[in-house]
Write an enzyme that holds these catalytic residues in place. Structure first.
Site, PDB file in Angstrom:
ATOM      1  N   ASP A  10       0.915  -1.295  -0.036  1.00 15.57           N
ATOM      2  CA  ASP A  10       0.016   0.092   0.107  1.00 15.57           C
ATOM      3  C   ASP A  10       0.806   1.427  -0.034  1.00 15.57           C
ATOM      4  OD1 ASP A  10      -2.460   1.431  -0.034  1.00 15.57           O
ATOM      5  OD2 ASP A  10      -3.353   0.111   1.517  1.00 15.57           O
ATOM      6  N   ASP A  54     -10.778   1.472  -3.507  1.00 21.20           N
ATOM      7  CA  ASP A  54     -11.442   1.009  -2.326  1.00 21.20           C
ATOM      8  C   ASP A  54     -12.976   0.862  -2.212  1.00 21.20           C
ATOM      9  OD1 ASP A  54      -9.361   0.553  -0.907  1.00 21.20           O
ATOM     10  OD2 ASP A  54      -9.099   2.577   0.302  1.00 21.20           O
TER      11      ASP A  54
END
Ligand code: GLA
Length: 733
Positions: free
Chosen positions: A447, A511
């Protein structure tokens, strides 16, 4: 003055260069293959596009060279700008060509500017699938330092390209298209985020007015780089029309000492006369032809983030492991929350050891449990970051990436680790290597949850070095555990590009798992990225990012067209829901070879109410097509829609794979399951998309019927399991 021509041809694309005397060659054509032209024809092709004299213009007008030169009168963006502070006036090159080597599919041009003391090598590679890759390299051939201000890669587009399309977006809604007229001026999409960016235009396209997925002549570029960059289209009255891209460099960010070089990122450039589907076919072919492109079946992945967030309760995770395996999950990824001090997003980044309070026995027994259930194990990391509240930051406050003493604004309570600092780099690398060698980890979700802001090192801008260091770090960690896969995630889809793709195997595009939004995010992300690299997960009924309620079938049919996975707490699902999810996973598993090798098509406009898209096998033997009315449309049903890419010489059997509508009822369809129709009818006449409720999901599978066998001997798709919801009582048709 002598004229030379150089001609590249491959994959039905042609690029023609013309060189006058010792000047840098200019590109006179990039587009459809012009055929095998002899010297006379090539001479004619270049003579016909040479600009003649015109009032209030240079006496000898020239086309912009392959690196347009201000010194020859190009009034648009120059190809190269350098600064040699010790030699006043030395900043704008005028190239003299040293050599041109052309083998028919690749061209290398070497040129120099002796006064400036710099050399240029331009490389054009026309790939078998017709994708053109271009990179320029600038070398300091003198003995004084050269500050590289910009090296821009541009390509000409035809005058008919009068419309531009590029992509923008934000967290949770990456890659929304926007269009405008391609008039005079410069339309530029800079990204100064230190990562590709949620809003980055990963594709910028110029095409004939109204070009869409199926129609129009289109030229498109992508810059393979995760750091600061710009992609742009520029048109001037001189006349020129160019598209291109460059890394954005700050002052003294790249200073070349004698003999040193700077290479631009690759510009990937696709031309098509078959609309945006043709563009994505070229990008996808190129991705798939890379030696490191993943070839093993893309595993069904369960990621724990939306199921547990930071609550790593061991018993609950065990239950999730068991349930996941039961529905057909093949890789179980433990997301954020496992390392020291990480109980929320404000702590712990940089301390990459397992948290002994939450995981007193380490991760080994969870991993064993995952393996015992026949799944691979994956783990979340965010190595380029540092929490101010971490042991690492307390021990090394100077490892925070910052311009001098000024600390960049906090973002998700975190800062960036300065990877230009060799000690910081070695520290994080060693921690990651220890992790992937101690534990049997098949994949990392890697990430990057903030932009780089005010990124400096040693008083100079630092994004360039940080980006290269991040790539090197990923490569080193992969070398430490051969076979390790990396998913590139950055607050969802803020690091999706072909640069990071060289050291990763999957992207997390967003997301947002709400299928209504996600369908659009995938539609536009897949303009560049093939579906097998696009993580695509079935989320819960109520989306965590939008609050929208959607049915399981819609969520599943959306996830199926990527690298399918789950982002959902399965532990409290009713048995019929688990059964239905398992049916979708099984459909994905039986069709993933096709989904991950075929050609993607989409119909409708940029944001259609009725979503129809699919994948057609490379050999035209089968196709999988999704029919998803996202909204109601003013039409009762559609006029016949054509399914592109099928063979006109073959006949196809059409089966519904899974179908359900909100409320559980399934409309009768106008054609019976198993109907056989010629490919010519399906692609040229088309099919009516049956009436269906908004947010229903339908999947059809078309298989070519062997000529010498009776129609009903082709393998059928498994029967449809019943939808989970109770039948809708309130029919009022
Ligand atoms: C980012 C990612 C999410 C999740 C969280 C964990 O926001 O995009 O998928 O991994 O970080 O903190």
């Amino acid at each position: 003055m002598s004229e030379k021509t150089f001609h590249l041809r491959n994959g039905r694309v042609g690029v023609l260069f013309a060189q006058t005397g010792e000047q840098l060659p200019a590109i006179v054509h990039w587009g459809a293959d012009l055929g095998a032209l002899d010297a006379d024809d090539l001479g004619a092709a270049t003579a016909l596009v040479r600009p003649g004299p015109a009032p209030s213009s240079p006496d000898a007008r020239t086309l912009p060279s392959l690196s347009p030169e201000y010194s020859r009168g190009h009034a648009g963006t120059p190809g190269v700008v350098v600064s040699r502070t010790e030699a006043a006036g030395s900043w704008s090159p005028q190239w003299r060509t040293e050599s041109v080597v052309c083998d028919g599919t690749e061209l290398r041009v070497r040129a120099s500017d002796e006064a400036l003391g710099i050399d240029l090598e331009a490389r054009f590679v026309l790939e078998p699938g017709g994708l053109l890759r271009v990179r320029h390299e600038l070398r300091n051939a003198g003995d004084r330092p050269v500050d590289v201000r910009s090296v821009t890669v541009t390509l000409p587009v035809a005058g008919v390209a009068e419309e531009l399309l590029d992509l923008t977006g934000r967290w949770g809604r990456e890659r929304a298209p926007q269009r405008r007229r391609f008039g005079h001026g410069r339309w530029s999409r800079p990204s100064r985020r230190g990562r590709t960016g949620h809003d980055a235009s990963i594709v910028l396209a110029a095409g004939t007015p109204g070009f869409d997925f199926a129609t129009g002549e289109v030229w498109a570029v992508h810059l393979a780089w995760s750091g600061d960059h710009d992609v742009f289209a520029e048109r001037g009255p001189d006349p020129y029309a160019l598209i291109g891209g460059a890394e954005l460099l700050g002052p003294a960010e790249v200073v070349l000492a004698a003999g040193e070089s700077y290479r631009t990122p690759w510009l990937l450039a696709a031309w098509s006369d078959a609309g945006l589907d043709g563009i994505s076919a070229r990008f996808h072919d190129w991705f798939r032809g890379r030696p490191a492109h993943p070839t093993s079946p893309r595993p069904v992945t369960l990621n724990t983030w939306e199921a547990t967030y930071y609550d790593h309760d061991r018993a609950r995770l065990s239950q999730l492991v068991k349930t996941a395996a039961g529905v057909g999950v093949e890789r179980f990824v433990l997301d954020d929350g496992w390392f020291r001090g990480r109980r929320d997003d404000a702590h712990g980044l940089g301390d990459w050891q397992v948290d002994a309070e939450v995981w007193p026995d380490g991760l080994a027994d969870l991993i064993e449990e995952v393996h015992d259930h026949g799944m691979e194990f994956g783990l979340w990391v965010e190595p380029e970051m540092i929490s101010p509240d971490s042991d690492l930051a307390r021990a090394h406050p100077d490892w925070v990436l910052a311009d001098g003493d000024r600390t960049p604004p906090s973002w998700r309570h975190q800062q960036v680790l300065d990877l230009s600092n060799p000690d910081a780099y070695a520290h994080v690398r060693d921690q990651l290597v220890a992790l992937v060698t101690e534990y049997d980890i098949a994949a990392l979700k890697w990430d990057h949850n903030r932009d780089l802001i005010d990124a400096g090192h040693g008083g100079r801008p630092a994004v360039h070095r940080q980006t290269l260091a991040a790539y090197r770090l990923m490569a080193e960690v992969r070398r430490a555990r051969p076979g390790l896969e990396i998913e590139s995630c950055a607050s969802g889809g803020a690091r999706v590009d072909a640069g990071v793709a060289e050291v990763t195997d999957r992207f997390w595009p967003s997301d947002c798992n709400d299928p209504v939004e996600r369908a659009m995010i995938q539609r536009w992300t897949s303009l560049l990225v093939p579906p097998e690299l696009l993580g695509s997960h079935v989320g819960p009924e109520v989306s965590h990012t939008t609050g929208r309620h959607t049915g399981l079938d819609l969520r599943a049919v959306t996830a199926l067209f990527g690298s399918m996975g789950i982002e959902w707490d399965l532990t409290d699902l009713a048995p019929d829901q688990l059964e239905r999810l398992a049916a979708w996973i099984s459909a994905y598993r039986s069709h993933r070879d096709l989904l991950h090798s075929g050609r993607v098509f989409r119909t409708g406009g940029d944001d259609p109410g009725l979503l129809v898209h699919g994948v057609v096998a490379a050999d035209h033997g089968e196709a999988l097509v999704a029919l998803v009315p996202l909204r109601t449309t003013p039409e009762v049903t559609t006029l016949p829609l054509r399914i592109p890419g099928l063979s006109a010489e073959r006949r196809y059997r059409i089966d519904r794979v899974l179908a359900a509508e909100p409320g559980g009822r399934v409309q009768p369809w106008p054609w019976p399951d198993g109907l056989v129709a010629p490919g010519s009818v399906l692609t040229r006449s088309g099919v009516v998309i049956p009436w269906a409720l908004p947010q229903s999901a339908h999947l059809i599978h078309l298989v070519a019927v062997p000529d010498d066998l009776p129609d009903d001997s082709t393998p059928h798709d498994p029967p449809m399991p019943a939808p989970t919801q109770a039948p809708n009582q309130g029919e009022n048709s």
